[in-house]
Write a protein that holds these residues in place. Sequence first.
Motif, PDB file in Angstrom:
ATOM      1  N   GLY A   1       0.820  -1.222   0.000  1.00 33.56           N
ATOM      2  CA  GLY A   1       0.000   0.000   0.000  1.00 33.56           C
ATOM      3  C   GLY A   1       0.842   1.255   0.000  1.00 33.56           C
ATOM      4  O   GLY A   1       1.915   1.292  -0.610  1.00 33.56           O
ATOM      5  N   GLY A   2       0.367   2.283   0.705  1.00 31.15           N
ATOM      6  CA  GLY A   2       1.058   3.559   0.749  1.00 31.15           C
ATOM      7  C   GLY A   2       2.196   3.570   1.749  1.00 31.15           C
ATOM      8  O   GLY A   2       3.254   4.148   1.511  1.00 31.15           O
TER       9      GLY A   2
ATOM     10  N   GLY B   1       4.304   2.919  -1.016  1.00 31.52           N
ATOM     11  CA  GLY B   1       4.312   3.961  -2.035  1.00 31.52           C
ATOM     12  C   GLY B   1       4.975   5.252  -1.589  1.00 31.52           C
ATOM     13  O   GLY B   1       5.633   5.922  -2.393  1.00 31.52           O
ATOM     14  N   GLU B   2       4.819   5.603  -0.313  1.00 31.44           N
ATOM     15  CA  GLU B   2       5.417   6.863   0.165  1.00 31.44           C
ATOM     16  C   GLU B   2       6.943   6.830   0.091  1.00 31.44           C
ATOM     17  O   GLU B   2       7.578   7.862  -0.136  1.00 31.44           O
ATOM     18  CB  GLU B   2       4.978   7.132   1.608  1.00 31.44           C
TER      19      GLU B   2
ATOM     20  N   GLU C   1       4.095  12.016  -6.833  1.00 35.59           N
ATOM     21  CA  GLU C   1       3.131  10.925  -6.647  1.00 35.59           C
ATOM     22  C   GLU C   1       2.280  10.779  -7.897  1.00 35.59           C
ATOM     23  O   GLU C   1       2.015   9.674  -8.368  1.00 35.59           O
ATOM     24  CB  GLU C   1       2.269  11.211  -5.405  1.00 35.59           C
TER      25      GLU C   1
ATOM     26  N   ARG D   1       2.165   7.521 -10.660  1.00 32.39           N
ATOM     27  CA  ARG D   1       0.982   6.811 -11.166  1.00 32.39           C
ATOM     28  C   ARG D   1       0.979   6.778 -12.691  1.00 32.39           C
ATOM     29  O   ARG D   1       0.662   5.752 -13.296  1.00 32.39           O
ATOM     30  CB  ARG D   1      -0.298   7.488 -10.688  1.00 32.39           C
TER      31      ARG D   1
ATOM     32  N   SER E   1       3.103   4.233 -14.393  1.00 25.78           N
ATOM     33  CA  SER E   1       2.697   2.821 -14.263  1.00 25.78           C
ATOM     34  C   SER E   1       2.065   2.352 -15.566  1.00 25.78           C
ATOM     35  O   SER E   1       2.017   1.163 -15.849  1.00 25.78           O
ATOM     36  CB  SER E   1       1.690   2.645 -13.124  1.00 25.78           C
TER      37      SER E   1
ATOM     38  N   GLY F   1      -3.460  -3.603  -2.860  1.00 23.15           N
ATOM     39  CA  GLY F   1      -2.773  -2.361  -2.501  1.00 23.15           C
ATOM     40  C   GLY F   1      -2.387  -1.574  -3.742  1.00 23.15           C
ATOM     41  O   GLY F   1      -1.966  -2.153  -4.758  1.00 23.15           O
ATOM     42  N   GLY F   2      -2.512  -0.243  -3.642  1.00 22.20           N
ATOM     43  CA  GLY F   2      -2.306   0.631  -4.797  1.00 22.20           C
ATOM     44  C   GLY F   2      -0.940   0.475  -5.451  1.00 22.20           C
ATOM     45  O   GLY F   2      -0.808   0.601  -6.672  1.00 22.20           O
TER      46      GLY F   2
ATOM     47  N   ARG G   1       0.307  -1.711  -8.568  1.00 20.53           N
ATOM     48  CA  ARG G   1       0.088  -1.337  -9.971  1.00 20.53           C
ATOM     49  C   ARG G   1       1.418  -1.025 -10.674  1.00 20.53           C
ATOM     50  O   ARG G   1       1.462  -0.825 -11.879  1.00 20.53           O
ATOM     51  CB  ARG G   1      -0.830  -0.122 -10.041  1.00 20.53           C
TER      52      ARG G   1
HETATM   53  P1  AMP Z   1      -3.352   1.846  -0.643  1.00 23.00           P
HETATM   54  O1  AMP Z   1      -2.772   2.112   0.737  1.00 23.00           O
HETATM   55  O2  AMP Z   1      -3.533   0.424  -0.953  1.00 23.00           O
HETATM   56  O3  AMP Z   1      -4.544   2.694  -0.941  1.00 23.00           O
HETATM   57  O4  AMP Z   1      -2.220   2.334  -1.682  1.00 23.00           O
HETATM   58  C1  AMP Z   1      -1.888   3.683  -1.805  1.00 23.00           C
HETATM   59  C2  AMP Z   1      -0.545   3.782  -2.502  1.00 23.00           C
HETATM   60  O5  AMP Z   1      -0.652   3.249  -3.824  1.00 23.00           O
HETATM   61  C3  AMP Z   1      -0.100   5.213  -2.627  1.00 23.00           C
HETATM   62  O6  AMP Z   1       1.287   5.314  -2.289  1.00 23.00           O
HETATM   63  C4  AMP Z   1      -0.283   5.495  -4.094  1.00 23.00           C
HETATM   64  O7  AMP Z   1       0.642   6.463  -4.562  1.00 23.00           O
HETATM   65  C5  AMP Z   1      -0.029   4.145  -4.727  1.00 23.00           C
HETATM   66  N1  AMP Z   1      -0.638   4.007  -6.054  1.00 23.00           N
HETATM   67  C6  AMP Z   1      -1.935   4.100  -6.374  1.00 23.00           C
HETATM   68  N2  AMP Z   1      -2.105   3.936  -7.690  1.00 23.00           N
HETATM   69  C7  AMP Z   1      -0.887   3.732  -8.222  1.00 23.00           C
HETATM   70  C8  AMP Z   1      -0.388   3.516  -9.547  1.00 23.00           C
HETATM   71  N3  AMP Z   1      -1.199   3.497 -10.607  1.00 23.00           N
HETATM   72  N4  AMP Z   1       0.938   3.328  -9.701  1.00 23.00           N
HETATM   73  C9  AMP Z   1       1.790   3.364  -8.649  1.00 23.00           C
HETATM   74  N5  AMP Z   1       1.385   3.574  -7.394  1.00 23.00           N
HETATM   75  C10 AMP Z   1       0.069   3.767  -7.167  1.00 23.00           C
END
Ligand code: AMP
Length: 582
Positions: A171-172, A201-202, A239, A243, A246, A309-310, A313
């Motif tokens: 996730g983030g 992601g952070e 950020e 995205r 990706s 988790g984001g 991707r």
């Molecule tokens: P979550 O905690 O699962 O909601 O994931 C959030 C994280 O996913 C954040 O750091 C976003 O920047 C990252 N994120 C969301 N969409 C994408 C994407 N298309 N490519 C890369 N990172 C992503």
Amino acid sequence: MSTSRVPAIGIDLGTTYSCVAVWQHNRIEIIANDQDVKRLIGRKASDKIVQEDMKLWSFKVIAGTDDKPKIAVTYKNEAKEFVAEEISSMVLAKMKGIAETFLGTRVEQAVITVPAYFNDSQRQSTKDAAMVAGLEVLRMIHEPTAAAIAYALDKRADVDGKMNVLVFDLGGGTFDVSVLTIDDEGVIEVKATGGDTHLGGEDFDNRMVNYFVNEFKRKHNADISKNQKALGRLRVQCERAKRTISTAFQTTIDIDCLFDGIDFSATFTRAKFEEVNMVFFKKCMDAVKTCLADVKMSKDSIDEVVLVGGSTRIPKIQELLQELFDGKLLCQQINPDEAVAYGAGILAANLSGVGDETVQALALIDITPLSLGVGCEKDVMAVLIPKNSPIPIKKEKTFCPAYDNQTSVTILVYQGERSKCTGNHLLSQFRLSGLPSALRGEVKINVCFEIDANGILQVSAKETTKGSNSAIKITNNDSLTREEIMKMIEDAERYKLEDEAHMEKERAHTDLTNHACKLRTKIKDYKVRMKLRKTGFSVKDFEAIDQQIEEAIKWLDEHPHVNFDELEDKELELNAIADLLS
Ligand code: AMP
């Protein structure tokens, strides 16, 4: 009051984003979350936003240490104060409110997800928080487990017998990995869990920000690294760019007047992104390997890899994962942003008796992510419940006081993977007193650990010889952060060899002491003495043996850290006595 007609909800209590789900019209509905619910977490009590929000809340917010906001409530006539970060009660109250508005009915029960590495006190705090928010917790489950439920419900029809699934949840801010089995009866069994509490992601955004700070310096000879506003604007753009790449191979970043009136414009490629973040990506893959090793499974035995988790991707993450699993297709069928709440919603329906046949057939076996045990003499941790044990679980172990005539003992409850207590987290300690005054080895204490389906631990201890004393203690509220927990696991790996050597020596010392104590009890036994008298033992012989044993015990007590050679000499001495007595 019957609550069977009132729907129970599933709540993904996330670190960056929270989400709520409910079973309605024969399917799971994910209810939109209209507000940033983390308004209190990480803010000062005197903060304007907190002061404004406070007016809307039914509980009192007071300033704690360092102006950290605390919530003051009265529960069962008892004043309680909660730290916002620990309990998230306003988040849960908000989620409850969102669901009630959506459903047009009261909501009283919930399944709440917590990160796999939440410790016992954090779980207890979450449960308390739900209570404050007016929610009864039907069950607390780990985030990757909830994602697996969402996946399993979709997949059940295709399962023939049993299938092994690896859930990769990036996730983030956090990374969780879990290995589970799903069978065609609807049983989901978690086998192992792992991950990194400080990876997400952070971190990838931070690496990009650092890259552009250097680019800015190179191009404009100016340092923006101390300017919070400029860094904040850059971070938002990074950020966004992350995205974009990706799906695209490159993108541009344009920020007007970023610093000192200078406009900033730069291109950023997917290849550069991968280069600056490769160290993190590799860490993720290593955690997958560790999780498989923990459960003694080969990568070939994994039937499906599920992405949640984001950050999953990111194409490079997918590529490395696919490579690790020899080209296996990764499952991206479930929406990574909603899977956790979706799974919690399904379990909520299951536990509250709503939902269709498939939902009702579901059965979940979860595990405890960290080992639990008791601190013994010489800093040795005696594990009662090992990491990755299925819950609920109850385990007992018998201990002896360390000294003669000891009438009370302190039971120290530890959590962690180190064999030395000092490397683990002390969850709780309590005293068991009123023990019969007797020689060491003659008094026995039974310690019982019980973890419920929510992962909450209860410890009890009882003196079994006379059965007269018992003590029960639920672990305290001394929480660990996820970072601390991960550090403990990392340290455990690093110090494994050193710890094992320590353990082996300490165990040998304890075994020998127990051996000596048993001999002492034996020689004092009237029947044994009578038997030996018949073989020619004199009173003087008994006195000599008594003295030899007492001296051996004294020596062992006074030399807790002797080396193996010295222990071996003492063991030979005691074995000679044991032969005489046999
Ligand atoms: P979550 O905690 O699962 O909601 O994931 C959030 C994280 O996913 C954040 O750091 C976003 O920047 C990252 N994120 C969301 N969409 C994408 C994407 N298309 N490519 C890369 N990172 C992503």
